[in-house]
Design an enzyme around this catalytic site. Structure first.
Site: not given
Lengths: 304, 304, 304, 304, 304
Positions: D171, D204
Site C-alpha cells: 500500500y 495484494k
C-alpha cells in the site's frame, strides 16, 4: 478437583493453547473465594515503580513490606497477585503455592522521558519464581507502541511454549489521544481489542466513560446506548472477542468504597470478568481493605 | 563458623535466591571488623573511570596503584572492595580470598555525551576473578534508563543463576530532575525502591536532603518529620522493602572527617546498613584513612 | 490458601530449591483429600509400558482408556497422577488444572535386553503439558546405573531451573543383587538414599523385608529391631535424609485389600509420606478401587 | 487429488520454491468453490487492529466473535482466511483443516504516530497454528519502508525454508506520494512490482485509478489506454512479473454490491487472480454477505 | 470445507496437540476417496531401502520410478503416501498439494548388522518437502530399542512444535521375541501400546495371529476369544488408548487379493482405522493394483 462447566467453558476458549498454559489459567480461575465462578479479583502492586514508594505506601506504612501484599491477597481470598520482579522475589518462597502470581515484566516510572516501559523481568524469572503468568503493559497511541508490541510478541510466544499465561495491561496514552480520550469508550474498547489481537489470555483495561474520542468512530457509536457503565463494560467485553478472552477492569485512583462497589456491580452486570484493584486496597488500612474486598467478592458472587 | 541470628535474619530476606548467592552475601556480611553485625563499609574505587586518574589519585599518589586499594580495604577491615575490571584484575590474584570483591560492570566517564554507562565487565569476569557480586549503576530519570534497566535485568538474572550477588548504585539524574532534586528525599527513596524492584541484593544511594522534588509527592511527605538525617535514612530503608534489602549510603564528595562520622551515626541510627566510601578514603593519606575508617567502624559497632 | 505448618515444614526442607519448584511441590501436597496432611497417595500408570496393555488393563477393560486413570485419580481425591508421555497427552487438556501430574520421563519394557530405560519424555514436555514433576526410574545395581544417573542429573538440573520437581523411582536390580535382595532392608534403604543423594524431591521405593542382603551390612543392622514393617519404613525414612525428603512406597503386585490397608498403616506409623499405588487400583473395578482408596486415605488421616 | 493444468501452471511459476511452499500455495488454490480455477477470494479480518473493533464490527455485531469469520469464509467457500495472531488463535483448533489461513504478522493501528507496523506474529506462530502463509503489509513511500523491507526479507526467508508462503499487502503511502497518488496507476503498479521483487508469492494491491502520479512516469504511460479498470488490472498483473506471481485486489471501503461485482468482472477480465474482501463482507449481514460472495465466485467462474 | 463429526471426534482425541498438527492430521483424514470416513489407506514405499530395488521393483519395473508411486497413490485416491527422503524429493514438487505425504525418517536395510535403523530424514526435511507427518520405525525387543526411543522422542517433540504429525511403525523384533512371536497377539498389542505411549498420532502394526508369545501374558489372554482377526484387531485398537489413537495395519508380504480384502474387512469390523499397503500394491501391475485398492476402499466405506 473437578472443574465446573463455567471454568471449563472459559478454558475451552483458549483453544490454541497447550495444557500447561490452560493449567495456569485454571489455577487463577480456581483460586480464592471466587474460584469456580469465572470472576476474578487481582491485586496488582506496581505503584511503587510507577509513582514511587511514598506516594504508594506512606498512607499505610505496613505496605512498604512486599510480604504485606502477599498476605493481603491471600487473606482476602483473591484470584492472583501481580507485581514486579523485586516484589515477587521478596515473598515467592514464603508464599509458594498459596496464591497464583503474575510477574509484571515491564515497568515505567514517574520520571520516564518517553511513554514507554523497561523490561524488568523475563519468562525464565516467571518459571523459577513459580508464577502462573507474565504481565505486560502497552500504551496504544504512544510513539513506542510498535516496539512494545514487538517485545510482548516475543515474550508471549516464549511464555506460551512453556505453559505461562499472558496478561496485557492496555492503557491508551500519548500521540493524538487526549487526556480525556484515554478513558473514552471507543478508545478503551479499541485498546482491549488490540490486547486480544496480540494474543493476551487476560486483558486489563480501565473502566471507560461514555465519551467518544475518535472522530471516525462517532458514527458507529451514535446509535448505541452507553448511558450506564454496565453497558460500556459489555461493549468492552464484546471487543475482547465477544467474551472469548477474560477481561478485568482497573479501579483507577483511590476512591470511595461505594464507588468501588458500584464499579464491581457494573462489571458483573456488563459481563466483565472482574477487577484488578491496587491502590484502592493497599492504600487503606488492612482491616478496611479486607472488608471492602470481601464485599466486592460477594458482589461478584451475586450475593449483594 | 556459625552465622549469628543477625546475619541469618538478613539472609532469610533473600528468600528467592539460591544458596550460592546467599553464600556470597554471607561472605560480605561476615568479612572484616563489621562481620556479623549486619553493618557494612565498602570501598569503591571507580573514580578513575568517572573523573580521570589525576582528579582521583594525584592528591595521594600511591593510590594510582590498584593494589593500594585492596590493601587499604583489607587493612582497614572493610566488608568489600568494589572496582572496575582492570582494577580488580590488577590485584585479584594477590588478594584472592582476603576480601570480598564487587566487580563494577558498567562505568561512565567525564567525556560521556549522554547520561549513560558502558558495560565494562561481565558475570563471567566476576566468576573468574572470584568476585562476590557485580555492581551496576542506573540513572533513574535519564533518557537511557530503560536501556540500563534492560541491561541490569539480563546481567542480574545471569548472576543470580551462578550465585553472584547484585549491587545497584541508583543515582537519579537527567530528564526532569533538577540538580537539587537529585539529592531530595522523595527522589532518593524512589531511586532506592526502583533498585529493589529490579532485584538488587544491595542498594547504594546517596544520603538525601529534606527537600521534596516531585510536586505530586509533596502531599504525602508534608506531615512527616524529615528534620534529621537519621529519619531520612529510615525512610530510604523503608523504601528498600521495609528493610528486606541491604541499603548502603555513599559519602559523596570529599568532606571533613567529622561530617563523615556524623553521616555514619545517622545511617546507623536510621537503620541503614552502612557506608560506601571512596574518595573520602583514598584521597587521604593511608594512615589518616585507616584511622578514619576505624572510627567509622566503631560507630557502626555502637562503640562511639 | 494459606499453607499449614505441616506443609510449610516439609517445603522448608527443600531449602536450595527455587520458589517455582516449591510451588509445584506445594501443589502436590495440597491436592486431594490428603491435601495439607503431609501424606500423599499417587496413582502411577506406567504398567502398560512395563508389562504391556493386556497384562495391565485386561482385567478391567475401561482402564485401556487413558482418561479412565485421570478420572480415577481425581474422583478418589489423590495427590497426583503419574504416567508416560502418551498417557499424559491423552488427557492433559481435558483435565488441565484438576490434579497435579508427574510426567514419567523414562520407561522400560518387558522385552528390554538390558536392565535400563529409554528416555521417553522431557522437561519441555512437562512444561507444555502442565506437569508439576518429572518421574525417573533408576535401577541401582544394574550395569547401566551410571548412565541412568548421568541422565537424571541432567534432566533434574534442567527441571529445577524451571520450577519442575523431580521424583525418583529407585528399584535395586541387576548386578550382584539377588532377587530376594531387591526387597531387603539394607538394599532398599541404600536405594532410597541414592535417590536422595541424586537430588530427588520425592523418592519412591518398595516396602522392604527384614532381610539383609549385603554381607558388609549385616554387622550394622544386627542390633536393630526390624521385626515390624513400620520399623523398616522408619529406617528407609531415615535413609531419606532423616525425613528431609518425601518418601512414598509402592504397593507392588496386586494383593488383597487388607494387606494394602496394613501397608498404609505401617507406612503411616513408620513416618513414611504415603503410597504410590498403581495395579492395586486400576486392576480393580472402579467402585472397588474408589472404596479402597477412600479407606487408605482415612488411614493416612489417622481416622482408621 | 490431481491438480489441473491451470493450477500446475501457476505453481510452475514459483520455480525456486520448495515443495512445502508450493503445497501451501496449492492448498489455497484448491480450496473452496474457486478451487482449481486459478482464481481466489480471500477474507481478511485485520480491520479490528487497523480501525478498532466498533468501526469494524458494530454494524454487524456477530462479527465481534473471531469464529464468525472462520465460519463465513468456510461457508462461503472462500480460498483463505487472513487475520492477526489473536483472531487466528481463537479459532485455529476448531477449524483446523477446514480452510487455509494466512497469519497477518504485522499490524498498524489508527493511533500510530508513524506510517509503520508492529510485528505481531511470527513464522513459528504460523507453523504451530497450521497457517499456509504469512501476510505482511509494506507502505512503499513511507519513511519506514526500508525497515519494513528488512523485516519482510527476514521473515519471508524464514517462511520459505519451512514451506510457508508469503503474501505482501503493498500500500503506497507517505513521503512524497499524494493522497490521490496512492491509488494512481503508476504507483499501484510500482507497489505491486516491489512486492514481487521482495519475493512475495501472492501480492495484494488496491484497484488503481487512471491517474499517473509520478512526473517521470507520465511519458511512459501517455500512449497507453487506461480507460477501463480491466486494462489497469492487466497492467498491474504485468507488473507482477507478467503474471508469474498471483495478484489479488482489495475491495477498499464498504461500497454497493454492484460496484463490487463490476470490480470482480474487471479483475477477471484484466487477468487478475481475484479479490481480497474484508469490510464488504463482514460488515454486511451474514446472509447478504454469503449471497454476495456466491455471486462474486460465479463471476470469477465466468458464470455471470 | 466443514469437517464432519466423525473427523472432528478423531481430532478431538489429540487434545494436547497444537492446531498445526491437527490440521495435518485433518489433511490425511480428508484426503482421497476415504476422506471424511475416519478410515485410511496409506501407500508406503520403503521396501527399496529395506530389501533393495530389485527385490522390490523388478517384478513391476515402472515402480523403479519414484513418481510411479505418487501417481498410484493419487490415482487410487489414497489417504497418504509414505517414503524415505530420496523418494519424496523425487516427486514432491510435481505432486505438491496432491496427496499428504509422510517422510519416513529412519530406515534399515538388508545388510544391517544390528536390528536398528539409521536416521535418514528430519523434521526440517518434512517442512521443506511439504510433508504432513514423519514416519519412524521402532523394533521393540531389539537391543537398540532404547536408542530408537530416544531418537523418536526428540524428533517427535520437534515435529509437534512445528505442526507435523508423527507416525510410528512398531515392529517387535529381536531379543527374546521368537520369529513366530513377532506376529503374536500379545506382542502386537504391546507394540502398538508402546507407540501410543511414545506419543504417536498414527500407529502402524502388523495384523496379529492368535498366538500368545509371552508366558506372563497367557493368563490374561486365556479367557478371551481371539478366534477371528476382527477380534484381534479390536484388541489392538484397545491397546491404542481404547481408540484414542489412529491405528493402521500393514498388509505384510505379497499375498492374494482375496486375503487382502478379508484383511480390510477384518480391520474395518474390528474398529481399526485402515491399511498401509506397500508390496501388495506396487508389486502388482498398475491396473490390477488400482482395481484392488478401489475394492479395499469400497470395503472401508462399507460398500462391500
Amino acid at each position: 478437583m473437578t472443574l465446573n462447566p463455567t471454568i471449563k467453558a472459559i478454558l475451552d476458549n483458549y483453544e490454541s493453547d497447550n495444557p500447561g498454559t490452560k493449567a495456569n489459567l485454571a489455577r487463577i480461575l480456581t483460586a480464592g473465594h471466587l474460584g469456580g465462578t469465572g470472576k476474578l479479583v487481582i491485586l496488582p502492586v506496581d505503584q511503587g515503580f510507577e509513582h514511587g514508594p511514598a506516594r504508594s505506601f506512606a498512607i499505610n506504612p505496613p505496605a512498604y513490606d512486599p510480604q504485606y501484599h502477599y498476605k493481603l491477597a491471600i487473606d482476602a481470598g483473591l484470584s492472583a497477585y501481580a507485581a514486579p520482579l523485586g516484589m515477587i522475589e521478596a515473598g515467592a518462597d514464603t508464599f509458594a503455592g498459596q496464591i497464583p502470581t503474575i510477574l509484571k515484566v515491564n515497568s515505567s516510572n514517574s520520571w520516564a522521558t518517553s511513554i514507554s516501559q523497561a523490561i524488568t523481568g523475563t519468562v525464565d524469572d516467571a518459571l523459577r519464581l513459580g508464577c502462573s503468568a507474565i504481565g505486560f503493559t502497552i500504551y496504544p497511541g504512544s510513539d513506542g507502541i510498535f516496539d512494545a508490541m514487538n517485545e510482548i510478541r516475543e515474550m508471549s510466544a516464549e511464555a506460551k511454549a512453556v505453559g505461562i499465561a499472558t496478561v496485557i495491561w492496555s492503557y491508551p496514552r500519548g500521540g493524538d489521544i487526549s487526556k480525556k480520550g484515554e478513558l473514552s469508550l471507543d478508545v478503551g474498547a479499541y485498546a482491549a481489542h488490540m490486547a486480544a489481537l496480540l494474543g493476551a489470555h487476560i486483558i486489563k483495561v480501565k473502566l471507560p466513560t461514555a465519551d467518544i474520542e475518535q472522530k471516525e468512530a462517532v458514527e458507529v457509536y451514535k446509535n448505541g446506548d452507553w448511558s450506564t457503565q454496565a453497558k460500556r463494560v459489555a461493549h468492552v467485553r464484546q471487543a475482547c472477542f465477544a467474551g472469548r478472552r477474560i477481561v478485568v477492569f482497573s479501579g483507577g485512583a483511590t476512591k470511595g468504597s461505594d464507588a468501588l462497589y458500584q464499579d464491581a456491580r457494573d462489571i458483573r452486570d456488563g459481563g466483565g470478568n472482574g477487577s484488578i484493584i491496587g491502590r484502592n486496597t493497599f492504600q487503606r488500612p488492612r482491616d478496611e481493605a479486607l472488608e471492602m474486598l470481601a464485599k466486592i467478592i460477594r458482589i461478584y458472587k451475586n450475593e449483594e
